[in-house]
Design an enzyme around this catalytic site. Structure first.
Site, PDB file in Angstrom:
ATOM      1  N   ASP A  50     -37.725 115.743 -31.061  1.00 54.71           N
ATOM      2  CA  ASP A  50     -39.022 115.085 -31.169  1.00 54.71           C
ATOM      3  C   ASP A  50     -39.354 114.270 -29.919  1.00 54.71           C
ATOM      4  O   ASP A  50     -39.928 113.204 -29.980  1.00 54.71           O
ATOM      5  CB  ASP A  50     -39.067 114.181 -32.411  1.00 54.71           C
ATOM      6  CG  ASP A  50     -40.499 113.858 -32.848  1.00 54.71           C
ATOM      7  OD1 ASP A  50     -41.437 114.525 -32.341  1.00 54.71           O
ATOM      8  OD2 ASP A  50     -40.672 112.952 -33.663  1.00 54.71           O
ATOM      9  N   HIS A  88     -35.458 105.610 -38.698  1.00 54.35           N
ATOM     10  CA  HIS A  88     -34.520 106.726 -38.588  1.00 54.35           C
ATOM     11  C   HIS A  88     -33.774 106.742 -37.255  1.00 54.35           C
ATOM     12  O   HIS A  88     -34.130 106.033 -36.314  1.00 54.35           O
ATOM     13  CB  HIS A  88     -35.259 108.052 -38.766  1.00 54.35           C
ATOM     14  CG  HIS A  88     -36.435 108.215 -37.849  1.00 54.35           C
ATOM     15  ND1 HIS A  88     -37.721 107.892 -38.224  1.00 54.35           N
ATOM     16  CD2 HIS A  88     -36.525 108.630 -36.564  1.00 54.35           C
ATOM     17  CE1 HIS A  88     -38.545 108.118 -37.214  1.00 54.35           C
ATOM     18  NE2 HIS A  88     -37.853 108.564 -36.191  1.00 54.35           N
ATOM     19  N   ARG A 196     -42.474  98.241 -30.151  1.00 53.30           N
ATOM     20  CA  ARG A 196     -43.272  98.904 -31.192  1.00 53.30           C
ATOM     21  C   ARG A 196     -42.339  99.362 -32.307  1.00 53.30           C
ATOM     22  O   ARG A 196     -41.343 100.045 -32.057  1.00 53.30           O
ATOM     23  CB  ARG A 196     -44.020 100.112 -30.617  1.00 53.30           C
ATOM     24  CG  ARG A 196     -44.917 100.782 -31.659  1.00 53.30           C
ATOM     25  CD  ARG A 196     -45.760 101.865 -31.043  1.00 53.30           C
ATOM     26  NE  ARG A 196     -45.028 103.109 -30.891  1.00 53.30           N
ATOM     27  CZ  ARG A 196     -45.611 104.318 -30.888  1.00 53.30           C
ATOM     28  NH1 ARG A 196     -46.915 104.423 -31.033  1.00 53.30           N
ATOM     29  NH2 ARG A 196     -44.887 105.400 -30.714  1.00 53.30           N
ATOM     30  N   ASP A 198     -41.813 101.731 -34.768  1.00 55.13           N
ATOM     31  CA  ASP A 198     -42.318 103.063 -35.084  1.00 55.13           C
ATOM     32  C   ASP A 198     -41.957 103.459 -36.513  1.00 55.13           C
ATOM     33  O   ASP A 198     -40.836 103.223 -36.971  1.00 55.13           O
ATOM     34  CB  ASP A 198     -41.730 104.079 -34.100  1.00 55.13           C
ATOM     35  CG  ASP A 198     -42.319 105.462 -34.272  1.00 55.13           C
ATOM     36  OD1 ASP A 198     -43.443 105.678 -33.802  1.00 55.13           O
ATOM     37  OD2 ASP A 198     -41.656 106.311 -34.897  1.00 55.13           O
ATOM     38  N   GLU A 239     -46.259 100.064 -36.120  1.00 55.74           N
ATOM     39  CA  GLU A 239     -47.034 101.308 -36.042  1.00 55.74           C
ATOM     40  C   GLU A 239     -47.143 101.905 -37.445  1.00 55.74           C
ATOM     41  O   GLU A 239     -46.135 102.315 -38.030  1.00 55.74           O
ATOM     42  CB  GLU A 239     -46.353 102.286 -35.082  1.00 55.74           C
ATOM     43  CG  GLU A 239     -47.136 103.554 -34.837  1.00 55.74           C
ATOM     44  CD  GLU A 239     -46.601 104.764 -35.605  1.00 55.74           C
ATOM     45  OE1 GLU A 239     -47.202 105.842 -35.474  1.00 55.74           O
ATOM     46  OE2 GLU A 239     -45.598 104.622 -36.336  1.00 55.74           O
ATOM     47  N   ASP A 297     -49.520 111.967 -29.833  1.00 57.69           N
ATOM     48  CA  ASP A 297     -49.697 112.723 -31.073  1.00 57.69           C
ATOM     49  C   ASP A 297     -51.103 113.312 -31.159  1.00 57.69           C
ATOM     50  O   ASP A 297     -51.311 114.466 -30.859  1.00 57.69           O
ATOM     51  CB  ASP A 297     -49.406 111.839 -32.282  1.00 57.69           C
ATOM     52  CG  ASP A 297     -47.910 111.638 -32.503  1.00 57.69           C
ATOM     53  OD1 ASP A 297     -47.134 112.505 -32.066  1.00 57.69           O
ATOM     54  OD2 ASP A 297     -47.528 110.630 -33.096  1.00 57.69           O
ATOM     55  N   VAL A 344     -56.983 117.118 -42.907  1.00 51.33           N
ATOM     56  CA  VAL A 344     -56.654 116.963 -41.489  1.00 51.33           C
ATOM     57  C   VAL A 344     -56.019 115.603 -41.244  1.00 51.33           C
ATOM     58  O   VAL A 344     -56.624 114.568 -41.523  1.00 51.33           O
ATOM     59  CB  VAL A 344     -57.902 117.134 -40.599  1.00 51.33           C
ATOM     60  CG1 VAL A 344     -57.548 116.889 -39.136  1.00 51.33           C
ATOM     61  CG2 VAL A 344     -58.495 118.525 -40.779  1.00 51.33           C
ATOM     62  N   ARG A 400     -48.500 119.576 -30.484  1.00 49.90           N
ATOM     63  CA  ARG A 400     -48.675 118.290 -29.818  1.00 49.90           C
ATOM     64  C   ARG A 400     -48.510 118.372 -28.303  1.00 49.90           C
ATOM     65  O   ARG A 400     -48.962 117.487 -27.572  1.00 49.90           O
ATOM     66  CB  ARG A 400     -47.703 117.259 -30.395  1.00 49.90           C
ATOM     67  CG  ARG A 400     -48.026 116.865 -31.822  1.00 49.90           C
ATOM     68  CD  ARG A 400     -47.023 115.869 -32.364  1.00 49.90           C
ATOM     69  NE  ARG A 400     -45.680 116.431 -32.455  1.00 49.90           N
ATOM     70  CZ  ARG A 400     -44.624 115.776 -32.918  1.00 49.90           C
ATOM     71  NH1 ARG A 400     -44.744 114.531 -33.317  1.00 49.90           N
ATOM     72  NH2 ARG A 400     -43.434 116.348 -32.970  1.00 49.90           N
TER      73      ARG A 400
END
Length: 489
Positions: A50, A88, A196, A198, A239, A297, A344, A400
């Site tokens: 990722d 995570h 941040r 996340d 976030e 993103d 969406v 992405r």
């Protein structure tokens, strides 16, 4: 930590020059007066997936990008913002691998969420999972403990792979809390000023709930981590992609938040040449937000704009973007789709391309962003007015990647010669330096064909005027000689 009300850059560690030393060179050589607000360096840590968001550890920098000394060097001149994936960590991390090796005997066994922490018998129940806001069809993965040969199921909110590369962490465990303290100490030692948080909306797993932004438990964690960050003089930026009411709760709780609504509203304003939706949104919006137009993103749609947009109109806007080469990500849980099936999640593409690569429309979009209260962030791709990277999407199969082009130092230097980029830099300098942006904001909603936003502080006043019929954009202001002046954007 007092944040600077000036423009920030968002970039990957290897996308703006090739590595962290090159990024520092570009920042100090060409952008020292542009990104006075700082630089958000997307995850530079060793990662197994990722593009950095499945970190192995936060105590190292991926050697391909440089080292912590490079982050520290950038931090001498620019406030550095880094990510902490509180939800995570990579399955390839030493922590999870130790758990797979030793099972319950591992020092890190309690760091992860085995399903017996959610269901006493360790067996997931479909009726419970059906209530949850899912990011993958099956929110857990099965692994084998090497020492015993037993299978173990652990919670995995994110990840395209099965088993997932991203293993969820148990924020209630002391092992987790001790690790986070270590990470923050390392951030502080290396000039990191903003962190941040996340994917923080997913950290609390509670049966019978959506598993997303579970109240009041999430506030207990936020209060704890804020106290920790404050002790290191580090600012936090949670976030959360969610219904805007959840964002506003965070703002009321004293946190900076992301304005994930503004990118869509600006697109809608410029594509449909109608400012009414934008004004309606700005009317009751908290000011303590980071603003952006695009990122790594996409442009958020659901659930960020639920109850703010008409789905028929949204479908038309989405179709416009698809016609310009964009691609989409979708909501997976049926319960969280609209009644008419609209699903969406994000519109993925270069913001410059979404606006037909029209220089005037794009600069009008940036002008709106810079005049809306908050700390503006500019994503590196559209800083350089780059279009959709269709080749990279085709090569990787990852939608992405359409907005994740990598630039060499020479690429950046050549892009700086574009007229549209020079116009943008001029606009950024005005936003950084004009004192009225630290004053009072106001707007006039008299004409749907016009955008009129103003700031005032003492003798300093500036007004943004955009004719939506032509995209002509100008800023009328009082200059340092107390004379009327105009900046044609």
């Amino acid at each position: 930590m007092a944040l600077k009300n000036q423009v920030q850059l968002i970039t990957y560690p290897d996308s703006f020059g090739g590595d962290l030393p090159a990024l520092n060179h570009l920042l100090t050589t060409y952008f020292s007066d542009i990104f006075k607000g700082g630089v958000h360096i997307l995850p530079p840590y060793p990662s197994s997936g990722d593009r950095g968001f499945a970190p192995l550890t936060y105590l190292k920098i991926d050697e391909a990008f440089g080292g912590w000394e490079d982050v520290k060097e950038i931090g001498k001149n620019f406030d550095v913002l880094l990510d902490l994936m509180v939800n995570h960590m990579s399955q390839q991390s030493a922590f999870f691998q130790d758990f797979l090796e030793k099972g319950d005997q591992s020092d890190y066994a309690d760091l992860f969420i085995t399903l017996d922490k959610l269901w006493k018998d360790g067996q997931p129940r479909k009726e419970d999972i059906d209530k949850m806001f899912l990011r993958r069809k099956v929110p857990y993965s099965t692994f084998q403990i090497k020492s015993t040969g037993e299978d173990v199921k652990v919670w995995t909110t994110f990840g395209r792979e099965t088993p997932s590369e991203q293993i969820d962490l148990d924020v209630h465990s002391e092992v987790f809390k001790n690790l986070i303290k270590t990470f923050f100490e390392n951030f502080s030692n290396n000039n990191v000023k903003i962190v941040r948080l996340d994917a923080i909306g997913y950290i609390i797993k509670k049966i019978g709930t959506s598993g997303f932004f579970v109240e009041p438990e999430i506030y207990t964690f936020l209060d704890w981590i804020k106290q920790l960050a404050d002790s290191f003089n580090i600012a936090l930026l949670p976030e959360v992609h969610a219904h805007y009411s959840i964002q506003y709760k965070l703002a009321e709780h004293g946190f900076w938040i992301y304005d994930f609504i503004l990118p869509y509203m600006v697109l809608d304003t410029l594509i449909n040449r109608n400012s009414q939706g934008l004004y309606y949104y700005l009317k009751d919006r908290p000011a303590n937000q980071f603003t952006m137009l695009d990122c790594h993103d996409g442009v958020p749609v659901k659930p960020d704009l639920d109850d703010l947009i008409d789905t028929k109109e949204a479908k038309a806007l989405v179709d416009h973007c698809l016609a310009k080469g964009a691609n989409l990500s979708y909501i997976l849980s049926d319960e969280h789709k609209d009644d008419d099936g609209f699903d969406v999640h994000q519109i993925r593409g270069s913001y410059y391309s979404l606006l037909k690569s029209d220089d005037d429309a794009y600069l009008a979009a940036r002008a709106i962003q810079f005049f809306v209260p908050g700390i503006p962030q500019v994503y590196y791709v559209t800083l350089l007015a780059e279009e959709n990277d269709m080749e990279k999407v085709e090569l990787t199969g990852e939608g992405r990647e359409i907005n994740r082009h990598n630039f060499t130092t020479r690429d950046v230097e050549q892009a700086l010669e574009k007229e549209v980029v020079q116009r943008l830099l001029k606009l950024i300098r005005f936003r950084n330096e004009y004192p009225a942006f630290n004053g009072a904001f106001s707007m006039v909603a008299s004409n749907k064909d016009l955008v009129q936003l103003s700031w005032e502080k003492g003798d300093s006043r500036c007004t943004l005027l955009i004719d939506l019929k032509t995209y002509k954009t100008e800023i009328n202001y009082i200059d340092e000689n107390n004379q009327n002046a105009t900046l044609i954007v």
